[in-house]
Design a protein around this motif. Structure first.
Motif, mmCIF file in Angstrom:
data_model
loop_
_atom_site.group_PDB
_atom_site.id
_atom_site.type_symbol
_atom_site.label_atom_id
_atom_site.label_comp_id
_atom_site.label_asym_id
_atom_site.label_seq_id
_atom_site.Cartn_x
_atom_site.Cartn_y
_atom_site.Cartn_z
ATOM 1 N N GLN A 190 0.847 -1.200 0.000
ATOM 2 C CA GLN A 190 0.000 0.000 0.000
ATOM 3 C C GLN A 190 0.880 1.247 0.000
ATOM 4 O OE1 GLN A 190 -0.726 -2.359 2.763
ATOM 5 N NE2 GLN A 190 -2.032 -3.438 1.304
ATOM 6 N N PHE A 191 0.297 2.357 -0.482
ATOM 7 C CA PHE A 191 0.998 3.631 -0.381
ATOM 8 C C PHE A 191 0.022 4.752 -0.045
ATOM 9 C CE2 PHE A 191 0.002 3.360 -4.999
ATOM 10 C CZ PHE A 191 -0.663 4.575 -5.183
ATOM 11 N N HIS A 192 0.558 5.776 0.598
ATOM 12 C CA HIS A 192 -0.146 7.024 0.873
ATOM 13 C C HIS A 192 0.848 8.120 0.524
ATOM 14 C CE1 HIS A 192 -2.379 9.790 3.984
ATOM 15 N NE2 HIS A 192 -2.522 10.191 2.729
ATOM 16 N N LYS A 202 4.399 7.319 2.193
ATOM 17 C CA LYS A 202 4.378 6.274 3.206
ATOM 18 C C LYS A 202 4.028 4.968 2.505
ATOM 19 C CE LYS A 202 2.597 5.003 7.746
ATOM 20 N NZ LYS A 202 1.735 5.393 8.891
ATOM 21 N N ILE A 203 4.958 4.025 2.526
ATOM 22 C CA ILE A 203 4.812 2.790 1.763
ATOM 23 C C ILE A 203 4.856 1.605 2.724
ATOM 24 C CG2 ILE A 203 5.801 1.356 -0.059
ATOM 25 C CD1 ILE A 203 7.070 3.935 -1.199
ATOM 26 N N THR A 204 3.865 0.738 2.590
ATOM 27 C CA THR A 204 3.810 -0.466 3.412
ATOM 28 C C THR A 204 3.974 -1.683 2.523
ATOM 29 O OG1 THR A 204 2.312 0.619 4.974
ATOM 30 C CG2 THR A 204 2.442 -1.776 5.073
ATOM 31 N N ALA A 206 11.998 0.542 -2.927
ATOM 32 C CA ALA A 206 10.665 1.133 -3.080
ATOM 33 C C ALA A 206 10.729 2.545 -3.637
ATOM 34 C CB ALA A 206 9.936 1.128 -1.740
ATOM 35 N N ASP A 207 11.910 3.172 -3.610
ATOM 36 C CA ASP A 207 12.090 4.500 -4.211
ATOM 37 C C ASP A 207 12.397 4.403 -5.698
ATOM 38 O OD1 ASP A 207 14.568 3.284 -3.687
ATOM 39 O OD2 ASP A 207 15.600 5.204 -3.772
ATOM 40 N N GLY A 235 9.431 -4.211 -4.645
ATOM 41 C CA GLY A 235 9.495 -2.859 -4.104
ATOM 42 C C GLY A 235 9.477 -1.816 -5.208
ATOM 43 N N MET A 236 10.237 -2.059 -6.263
ATOM 44 C CA MET A 236 10.388 -1.085 -7.338
ATOM 45 C C MET A 236 9.075 -0.800 -8.059
ATOM 46 S SD MET A 236 13.262 -1.268 -10.369
ATOM 47 C CE MET A 236 14.593 -1.517 -9.203
ATOM 48 N N ILE A 237 8.236 -1.816 -8.203
ATOM 49 C CA ILE A 237 6.974 -1.610 -8.912
ATOM 50 C C ILE A 237 6.078 -0.620 -8.175
ATOM 51 C CG2 ILE A 237 5.694 -3.520 -7.838
ATOM 52 C CD1 ILE A 237 4.552 -4.144 -10.631
ATOM 53 N N MET A 238 6.276 -0.490 -6.857
ATOM 54 C CA MET A 238 5.484 0.470 -6.097
ATOM 55 C C MET A 238 5.827 1.900 -6.487
ATOM 56 S SD MET A 238 3.363 -1.195 -4.433
ATOM 57 C CE MET A 238 2.674 0.090 -3.406
ATOM 58 N N ALA A 239 7.109 2.162 -6.725
ATOM 59 C CA ALA A 239 7.516 3.496 -7.158
ATOM 60 C C ALA A 239 6.868 3.850 -8.490
ATOM 61 C CB ALA A 239 9.043 3.564 -7.268
ATOM 62 N N GLU A 240 6.796 2.875 -9.388
ATOM 63 C CA GLU A 240 6.184 3.143 -10.696
ATOM 64 C C GLU A 240 4.671 3.290 -10.586
ATOM 65 O OE1 GLU A 240 8.160 4.036 -12.970
ATOM 66 O OE2 GLU A 240 9.851 3.425 -11.722
#
Length: 783
Positions: free
Chosen positions: A294-296, A309-311, A334-335, A368-373
């Motif tokens: 998840q992200f906010h 904020k990344i979970t 995640a960045d 993790g990386m896919i969350m940044a995208e």
């Protein structure tokens, strides 16, 4: 040499590399053997006398306790020689690689559906496998935990959670111009190596044991076999010539089969081979970790991110295995390539009653990386800009910031230059305009386009693993034999090592032979993983070569009254001013002169450190970069799609072998594309893996390769002192495939005139794409 250093403004090892740069085009050392079928794998080794075959019996429950085991029918089955259970293990039962939790055979408790409970030995493979189905095992079942949500509700973790932070995320989100939240389900992935899990144990004199195995970590196999047999490590020798693929699946999880084979071999004093059938292999071995993230986020009207904020929650399966480090690496990536001014990244390691998930190419980095995208896509849809524009303005830079969430300075950032070059060569903006027009005029087929970058840290995050040893022999005929701790799994490691040896001595690659990885030649080795095989072992081999070269140079210089520092090793010669000696003569005379022609080498990665308690440090020696542009077409009536074109520009530093590096990039990309699109792991409600064969689990086929597939190398010397200033190329290309997922979302978003960021979990199968189409159509209709 000195002239080369001055002319090219490079250091000595790069100058030596320039001398024989033609070696770079060396073909893979086993290429002919691969295609002719003569490459020898474990199952091709001539059978020792009196060889017997093993098979395993597995659990039919996902959770419970063993009440009784009746092996009467197993013992009575044709050809059976022996049967073992956990109580028959003379040494340690638990073979967890770092943390405990992995019994070699189930000891009372059942942890997942398919867990090995006993092993049977028979005269033939067929006899062993038939007998393994005949046990009567009474298991008292308990309620299994099968999902991340269930694990979270039950507070079920394999290891404690971990956080890293910078700035004040609470304040940043409260004061942000805009905020957004999102979640993403990320599927796992089956390794599906061509050569399945296999080991052969051959008992030798006294209590010695020789193990042949398909493993990325021979030293760990040596250690665990010794522990289950209750002997010292020096009694166990592990030999590993090549694997038919590994991808991380043979880093820790090859050891169990060696241990079982060794136990049966020791008990019966005969050679034992254990080869898992493919379907069983898929059931009993771990996968890439599925994640629920998840992200906010907070961001400006211009699309600049102000806080995140990344979970991150990884499904680790029933035991820790390598999950602590895998979730760490997901957090550390995640960045991806973007500066996060204020951030908090939380990582949770969830325990479920599934097979223990394990290393897979990228080692958590992709999840993790896919969350940044995903975050960049969300911002782009919210502010109404092209996603590439948002990505570029949030990249690490002097204008935004150059410090990662774990407080490491990004000192070698080439992304701006690399992306600008790829934008131009791929005609990104012209194609963007054409695709936008196409989507306006085509109600059924929708096209998507995405350019995504990669910034991947190179080093083991466990500092002690960043070391390597090597052994080099020069024989009296001038031929050279080298041994190192890395393992060859088709990636071309041995080819690159032979190039390095040839380059150092200035001889032909044909004069160099790389022998099987063996624990009695180079001890205490690290796994071949983390993209570090060439970085670590190449430097170790170079170190051994330099020691021998110094001896040869000293001996030669003394004979001609010269300075040994001026001796050149080039074109099968030693050259010192006007004096020349052939390589053969130099070696012959050195031998007669009692000069040692053998040396061990060692290397440890400098500069790296990381304080896990504070979440700060420099866990990586350097970053490898890359970017990919993917174009897709979606049929909105069926959800089917095609990847039409891919353009890749990838940072390899000074490539040691462009052909091998391009092959790794192409293969990594396609494997990543499979993870994100077609490879759909499925368990039933009882915890049984049902995607357990190639009829129910789809990997990419040759027909899935894009019609246009352009791969180019961004060759700029690594600023750090890696081997010849090259960069690792094993894992980073896999994450370039995130561009395919983003392109699919781009095509789907066109249904809302690019106003909505589509909710598309991975793998993005046609069924999920069609569901997303229907969701978007309803949302647009409601508006």
């Amino acid at each position: 040499m000195r002239k080369l250093i001055q002319q090219h403004n490079v250091n000595e090892d790069t100058a030596q590399h320039l001398i024989t740069s033609n070696i770079k085009n060396t073909p893979h050392e086993s290429a002919v053997r691969h295609v002719s079928g003569s490459a020898r794998y474990v199952d091709d080794i001539p059978a020792p006398a009196n060889l017997a075959h093993a098979a395993i019996g597995i659990s039919s429950e996902a959770s419970g306790h063993i009440c009784s085991i009746d092996l009467t029918d197993v013992f009575a089955s044709k050809g059976v020689i022996d049967v073992i259970i956990a109580q028959d293990v003379p040494g340690q039962i638990d073979i967890g690689p770092i943390f405990k939790g992995d019994p070699v055979l189930a000891d009372k408790e059942i942890k997942f559906h398919g867990q090995p409970i006993f092993a049977v030995l028979a005269h033939t493979v067929e006899q062993a496998r038939i007998a393994a189905t005949l046990a009567k095992i009474n298991i008292i079942p308990s309620n299994p935990i099968l999902t991340i949500d269930e694990a979270q509700k039950a507070s079920s973790y394999v290891r404690p959670s971990h956080s890293m932070a910078r700035g004040n995320i609470t304040k940043a989100l409260a004061e942000a111009e805009h905020t957004a939240t999102g979640s993403l389900s990320i599927g796992g992935q089956e390794h599906l190596y061509l050569e399945g899990q296999i080991s052969m144990a051959v008992p030798e004199e006294e209590d010695r044991m020789l193990i042949f195995t398909s493993s990325q970590h021979p030293s760990e196999v040596q250690k665990l076999v010794a522990e289950v047999l209750a002997v010292k490590l020096h009694k166990i020798v592990v030999d590993m010539r090549r694997m038919g693929g590994g991808f991380g699946g043979k880093e820790t999880q090859a050891a169990q089969w060696s241990c079982i084979a060794a136990l049966l071999a020791a008990r019966n004093q005969r050679a034992v081979k254990l080869r898992l059938p493919r379907q069983q292999d898929m059931i009993v071995t771990g996968k890439r970790h599925p994640f629920e993230n998840q992200f906010h986020i907070g961001f400006t009207s211009e699309g600049n991110i102000s806080g995140a904020k990344i979970t991150i929650k990884g499904n680790c399966g029933h035991s820790p295995d390598l999950s602590d480090a895998i979730v760490d690496r997901a957090m550390l990536h995640a960045d991806n390539s973007y500066y996060l001014p204020h951030c908090q990244i939380d990582g949770h390691r969830m325990k479920t009653n599934q097979v223990s998930h394990t290393a897979f190419r990228g080692f958590g980095g992709p999840q993790g990386m896919i969350m940044a995208e995903a975050i960049m896509d969300t911002i782009a849809r919210k502010v109404g800009k092209d996603a590439l524009t948002i990505r570029k303005q949030n990249l690490y830079s002097e204008a935004t910031g150059m410090t990662t969430p774990y407080h490491m300075e990004v000192q070698d950032n080439v992304l701006h230059e690399l992306i600008e070059q790829l934008e131009s060569t791929s005609n990104y903006w012209q194609r963007r305009d054409a695709i936008t027009l196409f989507n306006i005029n085509n109600p059924i087929i929708k096209k998507g386009l995405a350019l995504t970058p990669v910034k991947f840290g190179i080093s083991f995050t466990a500092k002690h693993l960043n070391q390597a040893g090597a052994l080099v022999h020069v024989y009296t005929d001038g031929s050279i034999q080298a041994n190192h701790g890395g393992t060859e799994m088709g990636q071309g490691l041995h080819t690159k090592i032979s190039q390095i040896v040839a380059n150092e001595f200035g001889v032909s690659v044909e004069d160099v032979d790389i022998t099987s990885t063996r624990t009695d030649k180079v001890p205490n080795t690290s796994p071949t993983a983390a993209s570090s095989g060439t970085d670590l072992n190449g430097k170790a081999v170079q170190n051994a070569c330099i020691i021998i070269k110094q001896r040869l140079a000293q001996f030669f210089a003394e004979q001609v009254n010269g300075d040994p520092k001026d001796v050149l090793f080039v074109n099968n010669q030693l050259i010192l001013g006007e004096h020349t000696r052939t390589w053969f003569d130099a070696v012959q005379q050195a031998y007669i002169g009692r000069v040692s022609l053998s040396a061990t080498g060692f290397y440890k990665t400098p500069k790296i450190h990381y304080n896990r308690e504070t979440g700060q440090g420099r866990p990586f020696f350097y970053f490898a970069y890359g970017a990919a542009v993917s174009e897709v077409s979606i049929d909105t009536l069926t959800g089917e799609y095609k990847v039409d074109r891919v353009d890749i520009l990838h940072d390899v530093g000074v490539s040691l072998n462009p052909a091998i590096d391009k092959g790794q990039i192409e293969g990594g990309f396609i494997q990543g594309m499979g993870w994100l699109t077609t490879e759909d792991l499925r368990w039933d409600c009882a915890g049984k893996l049902i995607s357990n064969n190639l009829a129910t689990y789809k990997i990419p086929a040759i027909g899935d390769t894009p019609d246009i597939f352009n791969v180019d190398l961004f060759e700029k010397p690594n600023q750090e002192d890696s081997i010849y200033h090259s960069k690792a190329v094993g894992e980073p290309p896999l994450m370039l495939a995130i561009s395919v997922w983003c392109a699919l979302k781009d095509a789907l978003s066109s249904l809302s005139n690019y106003q909505i960021d589509p909710p598309l979990p991975t793998p993005a199968t046609p069924e999920r794409v069609l569901a997303c189409v229907n969701t978007l159509i309803k949302e647009v209709a409601c508006e």
